[in-house]
Design an enzyme around this catalytic site. Structure first.
Site, PDB file in Angstrom:
ATOM      1  N   GLY A 151      31.585  37.472  24.393  1.00 15.39           N
ATOM      2  CA  GLY A 151      31.155  36.900  25.654  1.00 15.39           C
ATOM      3  C   GLY A 151      32.312  36.350  26.462  1.00 15.39           C
ATOM      4  O   GLY A 151      33.489  36.530  26.133  1.00 15.39           O
ATOM      5  N   ASP A 152      31.976  35.624  27.530  1.00 11.12           N
ATOM      6  CA  ASP A 152      32.989  35.115  28.448  1.00 11.12           C
ATOM      7  C   ASP A 152      33.939  34.129  27.765  1.00 11.12           C
ATOM      8  O   ASP A 152      35.116  34.054  28.109  1.00 11.12           O
ATOM      9  CB  ASP A 152      32.312  34.452  29.650  1.00 11.12           C
ATOM     10  N   GLY A 153      33.446  33.370  26.795  1.00  7.26           N
ATOM     11  CA  GLY A 153      34.303  32.449  26.073  1.00  7.26           C
ATOM     12  C   GLY A 153      35.373  33.162  25.269  1.00  7.26           C
ATOM     13  O   GLY A 153      36.535  32.733  25.229  1.00  7.26           O
ATOM     14  N   THR A 154      34.997  34.260  24.623  1.00 10.82           N
ATOM     15  CA  THR A 154      35.969  35.056  23.864  1.00 10.82           C
ATOM     16  C   THR A 154      37.009  35.663  24.798  1.00 10.82           C
ATOM     17  O   THR A 154      38.213  35.657  24.504  1.00 10.82           O
ATOM     18  CB  THR A 154      35.253  36.170  23.080  1.00 10.82           C
ATOM     19  N   HIS A 186      37.980  34.483  27.681  1.00 11.18           N
ATOM     20  CA  HIS A 186      38.847  33.401  28.138  1.00 11.18           C
ATOM     21  C   HIS A 186      39.877  33.029  27.070  1.00 11.18           C
ATOM     22  O   HIS A 186      41.061  32.831  27.372  1.00 11.18           O
ATOM     23  CB  HIS A 186      37.992  32.184  28.494  1.00 11.18           C
ATOM     24  N   THR A 244      26.275  36.825  26.653  1.00  7.30           N
ATOM     25  CA  THR A 244      25.056  36.652  27.455  1.00  7.30           C
ATOM     26  C   THR A 244      25.237  37.156  28.877  1.00  7.30           C
ATOM     27  O   THR A 244      24.438  37.930  29.374  1.00  7.30           O
ATOM     28  CB  THR A 244      24.658  35.161  27.490  1.00  7.30           C
ATOM     29  N   ASP A 252      43.079  40.959  45.465  1.00  4.82           N
ATOM     30  CA  ASP A 252      43.521  40.789  46.861  1.00  4.82           C
ATOM     31  C   ASP A 252      44.469  39.613  47.050  1.00  4.82           C
ATOM     32  O   ASP A 252      44.886  39.308  48.167  1.00  4.82           O
ATOM     33  CB  ASP A 252      42.314  40.634  47.794  1.00  4.82           C
ATOM     34  N   GLU A 267      34.175  27.548  30.094  1.00  2.00           N
ATOM     35  CA  GLU A 267      34.784  26.726  29.051  1.00  2.00           C
ATOM     36  C   GLU A 267      35.248  25.387  29.625  1.00  2.00           C
ATOM     37  O   GLU A 267      35.527  25.275  30.824  1.00  2.00           O
ATOM     38  CB  GLU A 267      35.992  27.460  28.439  1.00  2.00           C
TER      39      GLU A 267
END
Length: 299
Positions: A64-67, A69, A91, A214, A271
Site C-alpha cells: 500500500g501507500d505506506g510501503t 512511502h 487499500t 510539471d 504517514e
C-alpha cells in the site's frame, strides 16, 4: 544478456501480502532477463535496505501507500538511485493510480517488465520525501479517527474521509500562514493539502488536474467552512476550476512555508510526518519511475 537486478520489497506482516500472489509476481518478472531478490521490510534494518538497493536496476514496492512511502525514502538516498516501481497491494494505491499502473499485482508486474518510464517530481520537507500529498488539519483528524475505529480496510481511505466528515459538525479551524513563491495566504483554515499526485483515497478527490512531472505543487487551502459544505465539495470531486468554489484557496507553487497556531500534525502520503512549521520544496523530475499505459495520462 546478463540479468538485471531487481529488489522486490514488501511487508509480510502487514496483512497485505499473499504468498501465492507474491510467487506469481516473481515468476512474471523472472520470465524475462530479471533476477529478483525478495526483501521483507518487516524484519530488515535501514542499513539492510540501503545495502540491498545498491547496484539494482529496479526497486519495486509491493504493497500500500505506506510501503511505497517507506521504500521511497531509501531509493532517493541511493548514490545512484535505481528505477522505482510500484505493484499495488493496499487499500487506496494512490500514486500507483496516478502512474496508471494496473491494480492487479500480476498485471502490474507485466507492465514493469516493459520498462516504460517517466521522470517524476517528488516533494521534500526536512529529511522526508513524498510522492503524492502533504496535508494538515482535517485530513489527519479523519485518518486518526478511522485508524482507531479500524474501518479503513472495509471502507477505503476516501470513504472514511467522507464518513468522518458527515459526523463532524464543526471542524476546529486553526490559524495558518502559507508563504510561497507565487502567493501568500494568512487566515483560518480547517485543512491544507499540497498535492503532486491526482488521487486521494483511490479517487480524484482534490487534485484531479495535477501533473506529477510539471515541476510544481497544487496547493489547496480549505477555509473555515462547515463540514457539510466540505463534504459536498469533496463529493463533487473538485473538477476543472476549484478556484471558483467558495471557501477554497487554490494555487500552484514550488516552494512553500507553512506556519500554524497551534502546531498541526502532518500527514505525508498517509504517514505521520511530524508537526508544523515546515518548508516544502519540489524536486523536479527527480526520480525515474515505471508507468502504466501512457495514453491514459491526463493532459
Amino acid at each position: 544478456m546478463s540479468d538485471l537486478q531487481i529488489t522486490l520489497c514488501f511487508h509480510e506482516d502487514a496483512g497485505q501480502v499473499d504468498r501465492d500472489r507474491l510467487n506469481d509476481i516473481v515468476s512474471t518478472l523472472e520470465r524475462t532477463h530479471f533476477s529478483v531478490t525478495e526483501l521483507n521490510l518487516a524484519n530488515t534494518t535501514n542499513q539492510d535496505i540501503n545495502s540491498a538497493f545498491q547496484d539494482n536496476h529496479i526497486v519495486i514496492a509491493y504493497g500500500g501507500d505506506g510501503t511505497v512511502h517507506h521504500v521511497l525514502q531509501h531509493v532517493i538516498n541511493c548514490p545512484k538511485p535505481p528505477i522505482f516501481a510500484i505493484i499495488p497491494g493496499g487499500t487506496a494505491n494512490d500514486f500507483a493510480r496516478t502512474l496508471n499502473m494496473p491494480m492487479n499485482p500480476v498485471k502490474a508486474a507485466e507492465m514493469i517488465v516493459k520498462q516504460q518510464t517517466k521522470q517524476i517530481d517528488i516533494g521534500q520537507f526536512n529529511d522526508r520525501y513524498f510522492l503524492n500529498f502533504f496535508g494538515i488539519g482535517l485530513v489527519t483528524e479523519t485518518k486518526q479517527a478511522v485508524s482507531e475505529s479500524g474501518t479503513k480496510a472495509t471502507l477505503g481511505r476516501f470513504s472514511y474521509y467522507l464518513s468522518s466528515l458527515q459526523s463532524l459538525n464543526a471542524p476546529e479551524p486553526f490559524s495558518v500562514s502559507v508563504k510561497s513563491d507565487t502567493r501568500h495566504y494568512e487566515g483560518d483554515a480547517i485543512m491544507v493539502m499540497v498535492g503532486n499526485g491526482q488521487y486521494t483515497g483511490g479517487v480524484r478527490a482534490f487534485f484531479n488536474q495535477a501533473d506529477m512531472s510539471d515541476g510544481a505543487f497544487d496547493l489547496l487551502i480549505i477555509k473555515n467552512v462547515s463540514a457539510r459544505s466540505l463534504f459536498e465539495i469533496i463529493k463533487a470531486n473538485i473538477t476543472t476550476d476549484p478556484k471558483q468554489l467558495e471557501g477554497i484557496e487554490y494555487f500552484r507553487a514550488t516552494d512553500i512555508d507553512i506556519t500554524t497556531t497551534p502546531p498541526q500534525q502532518i500527514d505525508c502520503d498517509g504517514e505521520d510526518g511530524g508537526t508544523t512549521p515546515v518548508n516544502i520544496t519540489i524536486l523536479p523530475q527527480h526520480i525515474t519511475m515505471i508507468t502504466g499505459d501512457t495514453s491514459l495520462f491526463q493532459k
